[in-house]
Design a protein around this motif. Sequence first.
Motif, PDB file in Angstrom:
ATOM      1  N   ILE A 132      67.780  56.958  29.482  1.00 27.67           N
ATOM      2  CA  ILE A 132      66.826  56.024  30.088  1.00 27.67           C
ATOM      3  C   ILE A 132      66.468  54.917  29.101  1.00 27.67           C
ATOM      4  O   ILE A 132      66.326  53.748  29.479  1.00 27.67           O
ATOM      5  N   HIS A 133      66.361  55.274  27.824  1.00 30.14           N
ATOM      6  CA  HIS A 133      66.076  54.286  26.782  1.00 30.14           C
ATOM      7  C   HIS A 133      67.162  53.213  26.748  1.00 30.14           C
ATOM      8  O   HIS A 133      66.861  52.010  26.610  1.00 30.14           O
ATOM      9  N   LEU A 134      68.423  53.607  26.888  1.00 26.96           N
ATOM     10  CA  LEU A 134      69.525  52.647  26.860  1.00 26.96           C
ATOM     11  C   LEU A 134      69.624  51.868  28.168  1.00 26.96           C
ATOM     12  O   LEU A 134      69.879  50.663  28.169  1.00 26.96           O
ATOM     13  N   ARG A 135      69.423  52.547  29.289  1.00 31.28           N
ATOM     14  CA  ARG A 135      69.563  51.884  30.595  1.00 31.28           C
ATOM     15  C   ARG A 135      68.471  50.843  30.831  1.00 31.28           C
ATOM     16  O   ARG A 135      68.735  49.782  31.397  1.00 31.28           O
ATOM     17  N   THR A 136      67.266  51.135  30.425  1.00 28.83           N
ATOM     18  CA  THR A 136      66.166  50.194  30.637  1.00 28.83           C
ATOM     19  C   THR A 136      66.150  49.081  29.598  1.00 28.83           C
ATOM     20  O   THR A 136      65.438  48.082  29.776  1.00 28.83           O
ATOM     21  N   GLN A 137      66.922  49.274  28.488  1.00 27.71           N
ATOM     22  CA  GLN A 137      66.999  48.268  27.422  1.00 27.71           C
ATOM     23  C   GLN A 137      65.613  47.908  26.886  1.00 27.71           C
ATOM     24  O   GLN A 137      65.297  46.750  26.644  1.00 27.71           O
ATOM     25  N   THR A 138      64.785  48.913  26.732  1.00 24.75           N
ATOM     26  CA  THR A 138      63.448  48.705  26.213  1.00 24.75           C
ATOM     27  C   THR A 138      63.460  48.640  24.688  1.00 24.75           C
ATOM     28  O   THR A 138      64.336  49.226  24.035  1.00 24.75           O
ATOM     29  N   SER A 139      62.482  47.969  24.141  1.00 21.24           N
ATOM     30  CA  SER A 139      62.352  47.887  22.682  1.00 21.24           C
ATOM     31  C   SER A 139      61.544  49.058  22.125  1.00 21.24           C
ATOM     32  O   SER A 139      61.424  49.195  20.910  1.00 21.24           O
ATOM     33  N   LYS A 140      61.021  49.879  23.003  1.00 15.79           N
ATOM     34  CA  LYS A 140      60.227  51.031  22.568  1.00 15.79           C
ATOM     35  C   LYS A 140      61.136  52.139  22.045  1.00 15.79           C
ATOM     36  O   LYS A 140      62.345  52.139  22.261  1.00 15.79           O
ATOM     37  N   THR A 141      60.552  53.106  21.354  1.00 17.00           N
ATOM     38  CA  THR A 141      61.301  54.226  20.808  1.00 17.00           C
ATOM     39  C   THR A 141      61.549  55.280  21.888  1.00 17.00           C
ATOM     40  O   THR A 141      60.947  55.238  22.964  1.00 17.00           O
ATOM     41  N   VAL A 142      62.408  56.249  21.577  1.00 14.57           N
ATOM     42  CA  VAL A 142      62.664  57.347  22.517  1.00 14.57           C
ATOM     43  C   VAL A 142      61.400  58.173  22.730  1.00 14.57           C
ATOM     44  O   VAL A 142      61.154  58.664  23.838  1.00 14.57           O
ATOM     45  N   TRP A 143      60.601  58.334  21.694  1.00 12.24           N
ATOM     46  CA  TRP A 143      59.337  59.060  21.837  1.00 12.24           C
ATOM     47  C   TRP A 143      58.403  58.319  22.786  1.00 12.24           C
ATOM     48  O   TRP A 143      57.718  58.925  23.615  1.00 12.24           O
ATOM     49  N   ASP A 144      58.374  56.991  22.701  1.00  7.74           N
ATOM     50  CA  ASP A 144      57.575  56.204  23.638  1.00  7.74           C
ATOM     51  C   ASP A 144      58.061  56.413  25.075  1.00  7.74           C
ATOM     52  O   ASP A 144      57.263  56.540  26.006  1.00  7.74           O
ATOM     53  N   VAL A 145      59.394  56.435  25.251  1.00 11.17           N
ATOM     54  CA  VAL A 145      59.958  56.639  26.591  1.00 11.17           C
ATOM     55  C   VAL A 145      59.515  57.980  27.153  1.00 11.17           C
ATOM     56  O   VAL A 145      59.103  58.083  28.317  1.00 11.17           O
ATOM     57  N   LEU A 146      59.557  59.038  26.337  1.00 15.34           N
ATOM     58  CA  LEU A 146      59.122  60.359  26.802  1.00 15.34           C
ATOM     59  C   LEU A 146      57.635  60.364  27.144  1.00 15.34           C
ATOM     60  O   LEU A 146      57.219  60.938  28.159  1.00 15.34           O
ATOM     61  N   GLN A 147      56.819  59.703  26.323  1.00 16.64           N
ATOM     62  CA  GLN A 147      55.386  59.642  26.624  1.00 16.64           C
ATOM     63  C   GLN A 147      55.133  58.897  27.927  1.00 16.64           C
ATOM     64  O   GLN A 147      54.304  59.315  28.741  1.00 16.64           O
ATOM     65  N   TRP A 148      55.864  57.810  28.144  1.00 15.05           N
ATOM     66  CA  TRP A 148      55.686  57.029  29.369  1.00 15.05           C
ATOM     67  C   TRP A 148      56.164  57.822  30.586  1.00 15.05           C
ATOM     68  O   TRP A 148      55.594  57.694  31.659  1.00 15.05           O
ATOM     69  N   ILE A 149      57.207  58.632  30.426  1.00 12.07           N
ATOM     70  CA  ILE A 149      57.652  59.501  31.526  1.00 12.07           C
ATOM     71  C   ILE A 149      56.539  60.474  31.898  1.00 12.07           C
ATOM     72  O   ILE A 149      56.272  60.716  33.082  1.00 12.07           O
ATOM     73  N   ARG A 150      55.877  61.038  30.909  1.00 12.25           N
ATOM     74  CA  ARG A 150      54.799  61.985  31.172  1.00 12.25           C
ATOM     75  C   ARG A 150      53.593  61.307  31.811  1.00 12.25           C
ATOM     76  O   ARG A 150      52.930  61.894  32.676  1.00 12.25           O
ATOM     77  N   ILE A 151      53.314  60.065  31.420  1.00  5.43           N
ATOM     78  CA  ILE A 151      52.169  59.351  31.980  1.00  5.43           C
ATOM     79  C   ILE A 151      52.451  58.893  33.412  1.00  5.43           C
ATOM     80  O   ILE A 151      51.617  59.033  34.303  1.00  5.43           O
ATOM     81  N   TYR A 152      53.671  58.361  33.642  1.00  4.16           N
ATOM     82  CA  TYR A 152      54.022  57.783  34.946  1.00  4.16           C
ATOM     83  C   TYR A 152      54.967  58.703  35.731  1.00  4.16           C
ATOM     84  O   TYR A 152      55.743  58.228  36.550  1.00  4.16           O
ATOM     85  N   ALA A 153      54.897  60.002  35.490  1.00  6.43           N
ATOM     86  CA  ALA A 153      55.839  60.943  36.101  1.00  6.43           C
ATOM     87  C   ALA A 153      55.869  60.829  37.616  1.00  6.43           C
ATOM     88  O   ALA A 153      56.948  60.857  38.232  1.00  6.43           O
ATOM     89  N   HIS A 154      54.720  60.679  38.251  1.00  8.31           N
ATOM     90  CA  HIS A 154      54.656  60.655  39.708  1.00  8.31           C
ATOM     91  C   HIS A 154      54.315  59.270  40.256  1.00  8.31           C
ATOM     92  O   HIS A 154      54.001  59.127  41.438  1.00  8.31           O
ATOM     93  N   ALA A 155      54.384  58.268  39.384  1.00  8.15           N
ATOM     94  CA  ALA A 155      54.275  56.877  39.837  1.00  8.15           C
ATOM     95  C   ALA A 155      55.662  56.371  40.206  1.00  8.15           C
ATOM     96  O   ALA A 155      56.682  56.986  39.883  1.00  8.15           O
ATOM     97  N   GLN A 156      55.724  55.247  40.881  1.00 10.22           N
ATOM     98  CA  GLN A 156      57.015  54.686  41.277  1.00 10.22           C
ATOM     99  C   GLN A 156      57.812  54.244  40.060  1.00 10.22           C
ATOM    100  O   GLN A 156      57.253  53.853  39.034  1.00 10.22           O
ATOM    101  N   TRP A 157      59.131  54.305  40.200  1.00  7.05           N
ATOM    102  CA  TRP A 157      60.029  53.957  39.098  1.00  7.05           C
ATOM    103  C   TRP A 157      59.793  52.530  38.618  1.00  7.05           C
ATOM    104  O   TRP A 157      59.837  52.252  37.425  1.00  7.05           O
ATOM    105  N   LYS A 158      59.528  51.611  39.539  1.00  2.00           N
ATOM    106  CA  LYS A 158      59.327  50.215  39.144  1.00  2.00           C
ATOM    107  C   LYS A 158      58.054  50.066  38.310  1.00  2.00           C
ATOM    108  O   LYS A 158      57.986  49.212  37.413  1.00  2.00           O
ATOM    109  N   VAL A 159      57.045  50.901  38.585  1.00  2.00           N
ATOM    110  CA  VAL A 159      55.819  50.871  37.777  1.00  2.00           C
ATOM    111  C   VAL A 159      56.112  51.347  36.362  1.00  2.00           C
ATOM    112  O   VAL A 159      55.614  50.781  35.375  1.00  2.00           O
ATOM    113  N   PHE A 160      56.931  52.392  36.259  1.00  6.29           N
ATOM    114  CA  PHE A 160      57.340  52.910  34.946  1.00  6.29           C
ATOM    115  C   PHE A 160      58.111  51.844  34.166  1.00  6.29           C
ATOM    116  O   PHE A 160      57.869  51.633  32.968  1.00  6.29           O
ATOM    117  N   GLN A 161      59.041  51.148  34.821  1.00  6.15           N
ATOM    118  CA  GLN A 161      59.812  50.103  34.151  1.00  6.15           C
ATOM    119  C   GLN A 161      58.924  48.961  33.683  1.00  6.15           C
ATOM    120  O   GLN A 161      59.098  48.437  32.582  1.00  6.15           O
TER     121      GLN A 161
END
Length: 392
Positions: free
Chosen positions: A330-359
Amino acid sequence: MDNISNLSTLCQCLRLLDIGQYRSDLDDHRAKQLFVGSTIQLHVVGQLLNLRSYKQIAEQLHAHKTLRKLTKLKSISASALSRKTPKLCTSSLQALFVGLVKQIQALQQGKSPRALGKLCLVDATELKLPLHLSGWAYCSSSKQGVKMHTRVVVDRSPTVFPDRIIASTADVNETEVAVELVTHPDAIHVMDRGYQKHEHFEKWTEQNLLFVCRIRESTRWIVRRDYRISKADKSFITFDQKVILNKCKVPVRLVVFEDEHGRCYHVVTNCWNRSAVEIAQIYKQRWLIELFFKWMKQHLRLIQVFSYSPEGIWNQMYLALIAFALCRLIHLRTQTSKTVWDVLQWIRIYAHAQWKVFQEALHRKPTRTSRGRQVVDRPPKEAQVLKKIIVK
């Protein structure tokens, strides 16, 4: 990505696995509801959301309709999930992990290569088990546990990911599995002192497999040639020599260097076309695998296991690796500048929100533009005192 912006973030993560309808002819022979595919999905949910028990995983399924729809499960009991976990086929989990690794490798092709080239870092981490629950993992009267022998690939910046593990009990020495992990013909394998075995050094040299391995200072060798060290490098490179190690016939290169804290390192290698400084820098990259082990133990469920059977523990290792690979993907596909740890934290925060909100959250720019408190050069205390006297 596909047009899946209305899916929840957690469901999109599970869709990347593409195993929702998977059934095993052997393990699902008499299963009526909980199949292998949905079991793996639920365990990955547990890893991603840091759920600490089968009961919490079952409750997560009960609480969210989208998760029930994706897994095709109305509900499941914690005991049913507990019985199913050790029955999962470890080779199937391994194949799933390898498939994710191939996707990661395909996505990082456009990334810039590292200056030191492709490295394969080889090391092992140990997981301790309770003495009264895991007699099969006996090592001594005071120790029982397992090891995860791991190979981590460092190729294109900034991607670091594992591509293979070998699970064993803790009494298996690192040298016993080294031959299975040192196999990449286009990479330099970097190892610590636990992998020192002169027979392997000879074998890898004959097979044209490159390695950089730290050796014990008590190791004996015969110097065949001294290489010149430039004045600029003499500050931290002590020796650069061609040597014959004890009970060896094939010559290797010995580089002795000191780090910034004055610690001395003896490193042998069969890389002759690299400078001594590059060899030292390559060995220093080995610390990345220690950071990977720390990441896995702190952020995923790897230390506290669900099952104390061999199959349950091997399966949990691969489930944790699958969760890490998903975060990296997901870190590579979204091309985010955040770290992998940030990606995991954001998954936990936005787990049941829409994918576009997470992006949107991943790519949201910080609102604070301040550079923070800057360091200002102040005059020495004597000058300040003098100024006060003059003012008075």
